[in-house]
Design a protein around this motif. Structure first.
Motif, mmCIF file in Angstrom:
data_model
loop_
_atom_site.group_PDB
_atom_site.id
_atom_site.type_symbol
_atom_site.label_atom_id
_atom_site.label_comp_id
_atom_site.label_asym_id
_atom_site.label_seq_id
_atom_site.Cartn_x
_atom_site.Cartn_y
_atom_site.Cartn_z
ATOM 1 N N SER A 1 -3.474 -2.327 -3.554
ATOM 2 C CA SER A 1 -2.955 -2.407 -2.185
ATOM 3 C C SER A 1 -1.474 -2.748 -2.158
ATOM 4 O O SER A 1 -0.769 -2.375 -1.235
ATOM 5 N N GLY A 2 -1.002 -3.491 -3.148
ATOM 6 C CA GLY A 2 0.402 -3.905 -3.164
ATOM 7 C C GLY A 2 0.681 -5.123 -2.314
ATOM 8 O O GLY A 2 1.804 -5.613 -2.282
ATOM 9 N N VAL B 1 -3.931 -1.600 8.171
ATOM 10 C CA VAL B 1 -4.928 -0.602 7.806
ATOM 11 C C VAL B 1 -4.606 -0.138 6.384
ATOM 12 O O VAL B 1 -3.575 0.494 6.143
ATOM 13 N N PHE B 2 -5.484 -0.456 5.455
ATOM 14 C CA PHE B 2 -5.261 -0.136 4.056
ATOM 15 C C PHE B 2 -5.701 1.291 3.751
ATOM 16 O O PHE B 2 -6.650 1.804 4.351
ATOM 17 N N LEU C 1 3.838 0.948 -1.191
ATOM 18 C CA LEU C 1 3.927 -0.219 -2.068
ATOM 19 C C LEU C 1 3.548 0.155 -3.495
ATOM 20 O O LEU C 1 2.751 1.050 -3.724
ATOM 21 N N GLY C 2 4.112 -0.581 -4.445
ATOM 22 C CA GLY C 2 3.754 -0.393 -5.845
ATOM 23 C C GLY C 2 4.785 0.422 -6.594
ATOM 24 O O GLY C 2 5.701 1.007 -6.018
ATOM 25 N N GLY C 3 4.606 0.439 -7.916
ATOM 26 C CA GLY C 3 5.543 1.161 -8.769
ATOM 27 C C GLY C 3 5.074 2.567 -9.059
ATOM 28 O O GLY C 3 4.165 3.098 -8.413
ATOM 29 N N GLU C 4 5.695 3.172 -10.062
ATOM 30 C CA GLU C 4 5.375 4.547 -10.419
ATOM 31 C C GLU C 4 3.936 4.641 -10.934
ATOM 32 O O GLU C 4 3.491 3.837 -11.732
ATOM 33 N N THR D 1 1.229 3.871 -6.592
ATOM 34 C CA THR D 1 1.748 3.733 -5.236
ATOM 35 C C THR D 1 0.624 3.908 -4.221
ATOM 36 O O THR D 1 -0.221 4.781 -4.364
ATOM 37 N N THR D 2 0.617 3.047 -3.223
ATOM 38 C CA THR D 2 -0.346 3.165 -2.146
ATOM 39 C C THR D 2 0.359 2.881 -0.829
ATOM 40 O O THR D 2 1.513 2.463 -0.816
#
Length: 222
Positions: A69-70, A132-133, A106-109, A112-113
């Motif tokens: 989810s980040g 909302v995920f 969000l997140g790296g390579e 990502t989400t």
């Protein structure tokens, strides 16, 4: 119990008359949120405190799903797992307080989400927003099973359908299940006939718009 009734109006709009909110109604609404195959959480924007989260959102914030989810909860406040994402979250919260929706990545390579931030602008209400995920898979296994049963798919065909919807090619499905490619192709023809889909693409599209019903899980109250 929460009750809604249609009111007679001269316009095409439908008005609803609700009974006063009761503890039973609140519990009922929490149960409703648990049935959705999306992580849903209520955040108080000025303080970033999470006031409610269904199980999928809770797992996305605190459990193993947090890596996807980040987002996380730090000292009771909504935060990002990666420092580079923090400014993006802050901007989204500020925009949401002015009534603007946001979609943050969000997140790296390779990991990502996205999470949507939807302001809830009820008159006189505190400044809350709905998180909302993103879904972690195209269709929940329980929904897929219901669809397969309703269309009369065999157990083997149900497994092939799940594999197709996870992005596997027929050759990969054959290797995964230890069968001949001709068997998989025959199963796919049978699945298309039973689901009235002309192509694999149409089949995947049909599954992708199934009602987002989540597995049975208990809610989490913050």
């Amino acid at each position: 119990m929460l009750h809604t009734a249609f009111a007679n109006t001269s316009s095409d709009a439908m008005n609803y008359v609700d009974e006063p909110e009761t503890p039973d109604a609140l519990s009922l609404m929490q149960c409703v949120l648990e049935q959705m195959d999306y992580g849903l959480a209520l955040v108080h924007m000025p303080t970033r405190q999470i006031r409610f989260a269904n199980r999928l959102a809770h797992d996305g914030l605190n459990g193993p799903g947090s890596l996807r989810s980040g987002l996380c909860v730090t000292e009771g406040r909504l935060n990002t797992l990666l420092n580079v994402d923090h400014a993006q979250l802050e901007r989204a919260l500020l925009r949401a307080q002015s009534g603007v929706r946001a979609l943050i990545s969000l997140g790296g390579e390779g990991c990502t989400t996205s999470v949507a931030l939807v302001p809830l602008n009820a008159p006189g209400a505190a400044p809350f927003a709905l998180l909302v995920f993103a879904k972690q898979q195209l269709c929940d296994s329980s929904t897929m099973a219901l669809f397969a049963r309703e269309r009369g798919l065999t157990s083997a065909e149900s497994n092939v359908l799940a594999s197709v919807c996870s992005g596997m090619r027929p050759t990969e499905i054959a290797q995964h299940h230890g069968v001949q490619i001709s068997t998989v192709r025959s199963q796919l023809r049978s699945i298309r006939l039973k689901t009235r889909c002309d192509t694999i693409r149409q089949l995947v599209e049909t599954v992708s718009i199934l009602p987002p019903m989540a597995r049975h899980m208990a809610s989490v109250q913050y």
